[in-house]
Scaffold this active site. Structure first.
Site, short mmCIF file in Angstrom:
data_model
loop_
_atom_site.label_atom_id
_atom_site.label_comp_id
_atom_site.label_asym_id
_atom_site.label_seq_id
_atom_site.Cartn_x
_atom_site.Cartn_y
_atom_site.Cartn_z
N GLY A 127 52.92 42.78 34.47
CA GLY A 127 52.58 41.68 35.38
C GLY A 127 52.16 40.46 34.60
O GLY A 127 52.98 39.68 34.14
N GLY A 129 50.17 40.70 31.79
CA GLY A 129 49.96 41.05 30.38
C GLY A 129 48.51 41.07 29.97
O GLY A 129 48.20 40.92 28.79
N ARG A 208 42.99 49.02 40.12
CA ARG A 208 41.76 49.02 40.93
C ARG A 208 40.78 47.97 40.41
O ARG A 208 39.61 48.23 40.14
CB ARG A 208 41.12 50.41 40.95
CG ARG A 208 42.04 51.47 41.50
CD ARG A 208 41.36 52.81 41.66
NE ARG A 208 40.52 52.82 42.86
CZ ARG A 208 39.91 53.91 43.30
NH1 ARG A 208 40.02 55.04 42.65
NH2 ARG A 208 39.19 53.86 44.40
N SER A 210 38.28 44.81 39.96
CA SER A 210 37.08 44.36 40.67
C SER A 210 36.76 42.95 40.22
O SER A 210 36.55 42.70 39.03
CB SER A 210 35.90 45.29 40.36
OG SER A 210 34.82 45.01 41.21
N GLU A 258 48.34 52.78 37.78
CA GLU A 258 48.69 52.10 36.52
C GLU A 258 50.17 52.25 36.14
O GLU A 258 50.52 52.34 34.97
CB GLU A 258 47.80 52.62 35.39
CG GLU A 258 46.33 52.39 35.67
CD GLU A 258 45.41 52.85 34.54
OE1 GLU A 258 45.84 52.80 33.37
OE2 GLU A 258 44.28 53.27 34.83
N ARG A 385 36.22 35.10 22.18
CA ARG A 385 36.53 36.33 21.45
C ARG A 385 37.59 36.08 20.38
O ARG A 385 37.46 36.50 19.22
CB ARG A 385 36.99 37.40 22.44
CG ARG A 385 37.30 38.79 21.85
CD ARG A 385 38.75 38.96 21.39
NE ARG A 385 39.74 38.56 22.36
CZ ARG A 385 40.38 39.40 23.17
NH1 ARG A 385 40.12 40.68 23.11
NH2 ARG A 385 41.30 38.94 24.01
N TYR A 446 28.41 46.08 31.80
CA TYR A 446 29.48 45.47 31.00
C TYR A 446 28.89 45.12 29.64
O TYR A 446 27.98 44.29 29.53
CB TYR A 446 30.00 44.23 31.71
CG TYR A 446 31.28 43.66 31.14
CD1 TYR A 446 32.50 43.91 31.76
CD2 TYR A 446 31.27 42.86 30.01
CE1 TYR A 446 33.68 43.37 31.26
CE2 TYR A 446 32.45 42.33 29.49
CZ TYR A 446 33.65 42.58 30.13
OH TYR A 446 34.81 42.05 29.64
#
Length: 525
Positions: A127, A129, A208, A210, A258, A385, A446
């Site tokens: 989709g 990537g 899935r 979020s 997935e 990052r 996270y």
């Protein structure tokens, strides 16, 4: 996106001088960026697609929609995790899909899958990537060839039902494309994960996902009303009512699959009117435990904002929750961010109720500026990052979730596992954490990890990731809350669902994908 980093070239900026100085002081790195290779200089594994297979796929999608071009293959060579990017920047030959195939619609997707199943060609759906768990690795499994099935041409808004509050969207639409099309109808999906700018509707469903506004609008799987799926064994059209007692809900089986059980081509979703107004409020708490208890109080009282997040002391100190700007002014204690969307009356009432609860639970109001700054830069962290990787600093994330009762223990165990693992390798690191999503019964954690790269940073992170994954399982957390399983979390899937659960997944895969061509090496142990 660019081939060896996140996002578009315009988003990439050098680190400010003060940040380079801080990195030199803390991690002993020079702060000077390395020179990256030009994409044309990257050798790729030769395409294994035979002339017969090439012709067979062209017969389905047309010659203009099948590519073995070097650049196209390179751009579909995997996702955007730190190990993905480190591998892509390494010297030597790179693996890549043997061809990139772009079907036009559901029927062409189905035809491609049937052809590949008959000819023994592995298929990796693609989709936006944005996978950060190895979900897009061009793994061949037992097959000699693998194609990337790029869904970008499935990009239409096919139906809007304003009475029911639903919209049907093609799987290849990106987040911004979907919001633009819905906005013309006065509607919004309200799904804004960090990958929003590039990830797709089909990808959101298949993993899935979020979004950052999940406290207000729910997870993506909460929004799904109907799925249309192509499999090598045929079609599935799942979901005909808001709720049903007609056996197990098969939408749940394919949401999160997935690409291992089928290719989602169309999704009908719950939508809502574009919010009339948005209010912002930031809060400071003396420590993470106090802040977490405050968030729990709010969501269990039914007064949750649209967005509600809490950074721990380390993350707050470096302002990684504030637009990715670690050079800004620090906020003491732990920073929480809230936003409220809806009608003016709803926003006033909800924000007042939430503010009273947060204040009573020990929060100090900071005004709206930190919350606005967070929203302004909420999609920018991956660029930071990449800039850190450029100067020899390891930066990666992982996430999990558990109940409120076990949250503190899980956070402590994962933090300790990461810290001890990296320190034992001679590369101390800073481990930061925030609560990214909340539920009445629990929350997600996270983690962001920053440290000096070892001589082999891929192996360095693999050791730390293994330690963290084992700590998550031992503490009773889920191995992934919203990043999905892919290849990276697959080693812990048996711990997550048990031996019998694995057998159930394998049985379903055998029914819908008897040849096993769909996304080999992902999700299912």
């Amino acid at each position: 996106m660019v081939w060896d980093a996140w996002g578009s070239p315009s988003g990439h900026k050098p680190l400010p001088e003060q940040i380079r100085g801080l990195l030199a002081q803390v991690f002993g790195v020079s702060g000077e960026p390395v020179t990256r290779r030009d994409e044309g200089d990257v050798p790729l594994r030769a395409s294994a697609l035979t002339p017969e297979q090439h012709a067979g796929l062209v017969a389905v999608v047309g010659a203009e929609n099948l590519s073995i071009d070097h650049r196209d293959r390179l751009l579909h060579a995997g996702g955007k995790s730190t190990p993905d990017l480190l591998r892509r920047r390494a010297e030597g030959e790179q693996d890549a899909p043997d061809a990139v195939v772009l079907p036009a619609d559901h029927d062409q997707v189905l035809a491609v899958l049937k052809y590949c199943s008959a000819k023994g060609i592995a298929v990796v759906p693609f989709g936006g990537g944005t996978s950060v768990v190895g979900g897009l690795d061009p793994a061949r499994g037992s097959f000699p060839a693998v194609i990337a099935l790029d869904l970008r041409r499935l990009d239409t808004l096919t139906e809007v039902d304003p009475v029911s509050g639903t919209a049907t969207l093609g799987a290849g639409l990106s987040g911004p494309q979907a919001e633009e099309l819905l906005a013309r109808q006065g509607l919004s999906l309200g799904h804004f994960p960090q990958s929003f700018e590039y990830a797709t509707i089909g990808g959101f469903a298949a993993t899935r996902s979020s979004g950052q506004a999940s406290a207000g609008y729910g997870r993506f799987d909460d929004m799904i009303q109907r799925l249309r799926i192509a499999t090598p064994a045929g079609d599935l059209d799942l979901g005909r009512a808001p709720a049903s007692a007609a056996g197990p809900d098969l939408r749940e089986l394919f949401s999160g699959s997935e690409g291992t059980l089928g290719i989602i081509t169309e999704v009908t979703l719950r939508v809502h009117p574009v919010p009339e107004t948005t209010a912002y409020q930031a809060w400071s708490f003396p420590d993470f435990a106090t802040g977490a208890a405050a968030l729990r109080t709010v969501i269990q009282a039914g007064a949750a904002p649209t967005v509600m997040r809490l950074s721990d002391e380390a993350e707050t100190g470096l302002n990684l929750a504030r637009a990715g700007d670690i050079g800004g002014a620090a906020v003491g204690g732990c920073l929480a961010v809230t936003t409220f969307e809806g009608t003016a009356a709803h926003v006033v009432a909800r924000s007042a109720e939430s503010a009273a609860l947060l204040a009573a639970a020990g929060g100090t109001a900071l005004g709206e500026t930190p919350a606005r700054e967070w929203e302004h830069g909420r999609f920018a962290a991956p660029y930071l990052r990449d800039a850190l990787l450029d100067v020899g600093v390891l930066c990666e994330t992982l996430e999990t979730a558990t109940s409120w009762a076990d949250l503190a223990n899980l956070k402590a165990k994962v933090t300790a596992a990461l810290t001890e693992s990296l320190t034992a390798q001679g590369t101390p690191a800073l481990v930061m954490c925030h609560i990214s999503h909340t539920y009445p019964t629990g929350a997600s954690l996270y983690f962001t990890i920053v440290g000096k790269q070892a001589e082999d940073p891929i192996a360095q992170w693999a050791v730390a990731k293994r330690a963290a994954g084992d700590a998550i399982v031992a503490a009773g957390g889920t191995i992934t809350h919203h990043h999905a399983v892919g290849a990276d979390h697959r080693p812990w899937m048996t711990d997550e669902i048990g031996d019998l659960g694995v057998q159930v997944l394998r049985a379903v895969k055998s029914a819908v994908d008897p040849a096993g061509i769909l996304n080999p090496g992902k999700l299912i142990p």
